[in-house]
Write a protein that holds these residues in place. Structure first.
Motif, short mmCIF file in Angstrom:
data_model
loop_
_atom_site.label_atom_id
_atom_site.label_comp_id
_atom_site.label_asym_id
_atom_site.label_seq_id
_atom_site.Cartn_x
_atom_site.Cartn_y
_atom_site.Cartn_z
N HIS A 158 0.77 -1.30 -0.10
CA HIS A 158 0.01 -0.05 0.00
C HIS A 158 0.93 1.37 -0.13
CE1 HIS A 158 -4.02 1.87 0.81
NE2 HIS A 158 -3.28 2.70 1.44
N TYR A 159 1.94 1.13 1.11
CA TYR A 159 2.74 2.36 0.99
C TYR A 159 3.96 2.44 -0.38
CZ TYR A 159 1.38 1.91 5.90
OH TYR A 159 0.45 1.75 6.95
N ILE A 160 4.08 1.36 -0.84
CA ILE A 160 5.01 1.36 -2.01
C ILE A 160 4.27 1.99 -3.29
CG2 ILE A 160 6.16 -0.17 -3.68
CD1 ILE A 160 7.61 0.09 -1.11
N THR A 161 2.87 1.50 -3.40
CA THR A 161 2.13 1.83 -4.55
C THR A 161 1.75 3.40 -4.23
OG1 THR A 161 0.18 1.21 -3.23
CG2 THR A 161 0.91 -0.10 -5.21
N ALA A 162 1.76 3.86 -3.03
CA ALA A 162 1.69 5.46 -3.00
C ALA A 162 2.86 6.26 -3.58
CB ALA A 162 1.53 5.78 -1.43
N ILE A 163 3.99 5.58 -3.34
CA ILE A 163 5.13 6.35 -3.90
C ILE A 163 5.20 6.05 -5.44
CG2 ILE A 163 7.93 6.25 -4.17
CD1 ILE A 163 7.46 5.17 -1.29
N LEU A 164 4.81 5.10 -5.89
CA LEU A 164 4.74 4.46 -7.27
C LEU A 164 3.82 5.46 -7.97
CD1 LEU A 164 4.95 0.82 -7.77
CD2 LEU A 164 6.41 2.49 -8.72
N ILE A 165 2.50 5.75 -7.46
CA ILE A 165 1.65 6.77 -7.93
C ILE A 165 2.33 8.13 -8.23
CG2 ILE A 165 -0.66 7.81 -7.64
CD1 ILE A 165 -1.36 5.56 -5.99
N ALA A 166 3.08 8.52 -7.07
CA ALA A 166 3.66 9.92 -7.44
C ALA A 166 4.55 9.82 -8.53
CB ALA A 166 4.28 10.22 -6.04
N ILE A 167 5.57 8.90 -8.41
CA ILE A 167 6.32 8.82 -9.72
C ILE A 167 5.92 8.64 -11.09
CG2 ILE A 167 8.61 7.70 -10.36
CD1 ILE A 167 9.17 6.69 -7.69
N GLY A 207 2.78 9.20 -11.76
CA GLY A 207 1.94 10.17 -12.12
C GLY A 207 2.61 11.33 -12.71
N LEU A 208 3.92 11.78 -12.03
CA LEU A 208 4.77 12.91 -12.64
C LEU A 208 5.21 12.56 -13.89
CD1 LEU A 208 6.27 15.34 -11.44
CD2 LEU A 208 8.36 13.83 -10.87
N ILE A 209 5.78 11.48 -14.21
CA ILE A 209 6.10 10.86 -15.61
C ILE A 209 4.99 11.17 -16.62
CG2 ILE A 209 6.85 9.09 -16.95
CD1 ILE A 209 8.39 8.06 -14.50
N HIS A 210 3.79 10.93 -16.07
CA HIS A 210 2.54 10.98 -17.07
C HIS A 210 2.47 12.45 -17.48
CE1 HIS A 210 -1.22 10.38 -18.71
NE2 HIS A 210 -1.58 11.25 -18.07
N LEU A 211 2.47 13.40 -16.14
CA LEU A 211 2.27 14.92 -16.42
C LEU A 211 3.54 15.23 -17.17
CD1 LEU A 211 1.29 16.11 -12.93
CD2 LEU A 211 0.01 16.03 -14.91
N GLY A 213 10.47 18.94 -23.75
CA GLY A 213 11.96 18.42 -23.73
C GLY A 213 11.96 17.06 -23.43
N ILE A 214 12.02 16.38 -22.03
CA ILE A 214 12.15 15.04 -21.88
C ILE A 214 10.64 14.31 -22.00
CG2 ILE A 214 11.62 15.28 -19.47
CD1 ILE A 214 13.79 12.78 -19.14
N GLY A 215 9.75 15.12 -21.81
CA GLY A 215 8.33 14.83 -22.00
C GLY A 215 7.96 14.38 -23.38
N ALA A 216 8.32 15.03 -24.27
CA ALA A 216 8.03 14.73 -25.72
C ALA A 216 9.11 13.29 -25.95
CB ALA A 216 8.79 16.05 -26.45
N VAL A 217 10.00 12.96 -25.44
CA VAL A 217 10.83 11.95 -25.61
C VAL A 217 10.12 10.75 -25.21
CG1 VAL A 217 13.02 10.39 -25.04
CG2 VAL A 217 12.88 12.94 -25.69
N ILE A 218 9.39 10.80 -23.85
CA ILE A 218 8.70 9.79 -23.45
C ILE A 218 7.38 9.52 -24.45
CG2 ILE A 218 7.17 8.92 -21.25
CD1 ILE A 218 9.00 10.91 -19.66
N PHE A 273 3.09 3.49 -22.63
CA PHE A 273 2.11 2.68 -22.15
C PHE A 273 2.53 1.87 -20.84
CE2 PHE A 273 0.75 -1.93 -21.91
CZ PHE A 273 -0.47 -1.75 -22.24
N GLY A 274 3.89 1.51 -20.82
CA GLY A 274 4.33 0.82 -19.50
C GLY A 274 4.12 1.80 -18.27
N ASN A 275 4.45 3.04 -18.38
CA ASN A 275 4.41 3.97 -17.32
C ASN A 275 2.91 4.05 -17.05
OD1 ASN A 275 5.46 5.98 -15.63
ND2 ASN A 275 3.79 7.21 -16.74
#
Ligand code: SF4
Ligand code: SF4
Ligand code: FES
Lengths: 290, 106
Positions: free
Chosen positions: B10-19, B21-25, B32-37, B45-47
């Motif tokens: 539960h706690y690990i997924t909370a951190i994963l959501i933040a990471i 989610g940030l990558i998605h944003l 820059g990096i967003g366009a590459v992703i 899709f993996g993210n």
């Protein structure tokens, strides 16, 4: 002590006089207080009701003192549980003006504050035994469920002890505060999780589980883990810490539960808090005696 | 599964959501990096797949905890856990399919 020595220790007359005066002052009636008391006998009554009694109270009078006057002179049927009258047995915890407190440790005027009414009811989150006495059956069952005793695997030493178990002051300090628990139930009564989840082990039992799990004399860590690491175990604590807020002994069960969670996670990765303590050899014992 | 494992995740997924989610944003807003992703659809899709899994685990476990506390009867506890797990897996399967269709993988 000789009479000469006794004279040396006797209080000077002016101090003695002042002490007597202060004591008289403490027990002199100073205010009229109305006691609003919850009355309910689940075996007889259809529903609970409130009864009111008025009493002249003194500065030193505790809520338990007042209840005993009411029971003796106004309502003989009043159900109230007490024993030690000095905050040690944990029998007299109740809701005093909405907060979990020991009746024998709370002075009436302190509870009343600026008002003139003191409302008394049995502990929240407990079934009612009668009037102000709560039913502790399930509370003690939960306490017993966490095996609150030293578990050892060395049968031979257990049955034929060769000396006391070794424990340093630092090791003792790890669990010391939790040994102060008097099982009054105030913490469970204040716990918001226990209000809806009756199966929740609760702050008292969980803090006691932690107390034994980190006791270096104990070897029952893995025996207790399945009990506390369950759906209604320590993970249901949301760390509101209301339990610690009301504990009359200054125990911090909320902290105990968080430490217990940490211990469980560390155990997942193979960590054990200690090796079970060895018995001090008889030689050391003999030396100590000398 | 032990409750500590469930709650640890539960706690690990909370951190994963933040990471994630940030990558998605970043992927959708950063030139820059967003366009590459965004350009790498497998990465994108993996993210999103990890983000969805973490989000659903965290949310459904939260619901499970609330239900266990509200319906404290021990015989219901296991049923609640199983029911939430099944609903969670079905929701994830549907979510993944929607993602795959949206990103042109199916
Ligand atoms: S932890 Fe404190 S409040 Fe709870 S039972 Fe023990 S003494 Fe009472
Ligand atoms: S800290 Fe935990 S045990 Fe204490 S009152 Fe809050 S939920 Fe209950
Ligand atoms: S009577 Fe023992 S704690 Fe109050």
């Amino acid at each position: 002590m000789s009479s000469e020595e006794a004279k040396e220790y006797a209080l000077p007359p002016e101090v003695l006089e002042e002490t007597i005066r202060a004591s008289e002052e403490l027990w002199k009636p100073v205010r009229k207080i109305k006691f609003r008391i919850y009355k309910y006998n689940p075996r007889k009554d259809y529903a609970p009701h409130w009864e009111e009694h008025e009493l002249e109270v003194s500065r030193g009078m505790t809520v338990l003192d007042a209840l005993l006057v009411i029971k003796g002179e106004m309502d003989h049927s009043l159900g109230v549980r007490y024993s030690c009258r000095m905050g040690l047995c944990g029998s007299c915890a109740m809701m005093i003006n909405g907060k979990q407190m020991l009746a024998c440790q709370t002075r009436v005027l302190e509870a009343a504050g600026d008002g003139d009414v003191v409302e008394l009811r049995p502990l929240d989150n407990f079934p009612v035994e009668r009037d102000l006495a709560a039913d502790f059956t399930s509370f003690f069952e939960k306490h017993k469920a966490v095996k609150p005793w030293i578990i050892r695997n060395d049968e031979v030493e257990l049955n034929n002890p060769t000396g006391p178990y070794k424990q340093t002051v630092d090791e003792y300090a790890r669990y010391y505060q939790f040994t102060d628990c008097i099982k009054c139930g105030a913490c469970l009564s204040a716990c918001p999780t226990a209000a809806t989840d009756y199966e929740y082990l609760g702050p008292q039992a969980l803090a006691q589980a932690y107390r034994y799990m980190v006791d270096t004399r104990d070897d029952g860590l893995d025996v207790r883990i399945p009990i506390v690491d369950s759906e209604h175990g320590c993970w249901r604590c949301h760390f509101a810490a209301s339990c610690s807020d009301v504990c009359p002994r200054g125990v911090d069960p909320a902290q105990g539960i968080q430490l217990l969670k940490k211990l469980l996670i560390k155990r997942k990765f193979g960590f054990k808090p200690h090796k079970p303590a060895e018995a001090l050899p008889a030689k050391v014992k003999a030396e100590r005696k000398e | 599964m032990r409750e500590s494992t469930v709650m640890f995740l539960h706690y690990i997924t909370a951190i994963l959501i933040a990471i994630t989610g940030l990558i998605h944003l970043l992927a959708n807003n950063d030139p820059g990096i967003g366009a590459v992703i965004k350009a790498n659809s497998a990465l994108y899709f993996g993210n999103m797949a990890i983000f969805l899994a973490a989000l659903l685990y965290h949310a459904f476990n939260g619901v499970r905890v609330i239900l266990i506390e509200m319906v404290p009867d021990k015989c219901w506890t296991k049923w609640i856990s199983w029911a939430v797990l099944i609903v969670g897996i079905v929701t994830y399967a549907v979510g993944l399919q929607v993602l795959m269709v949206a990103l042109g993988f199916a």
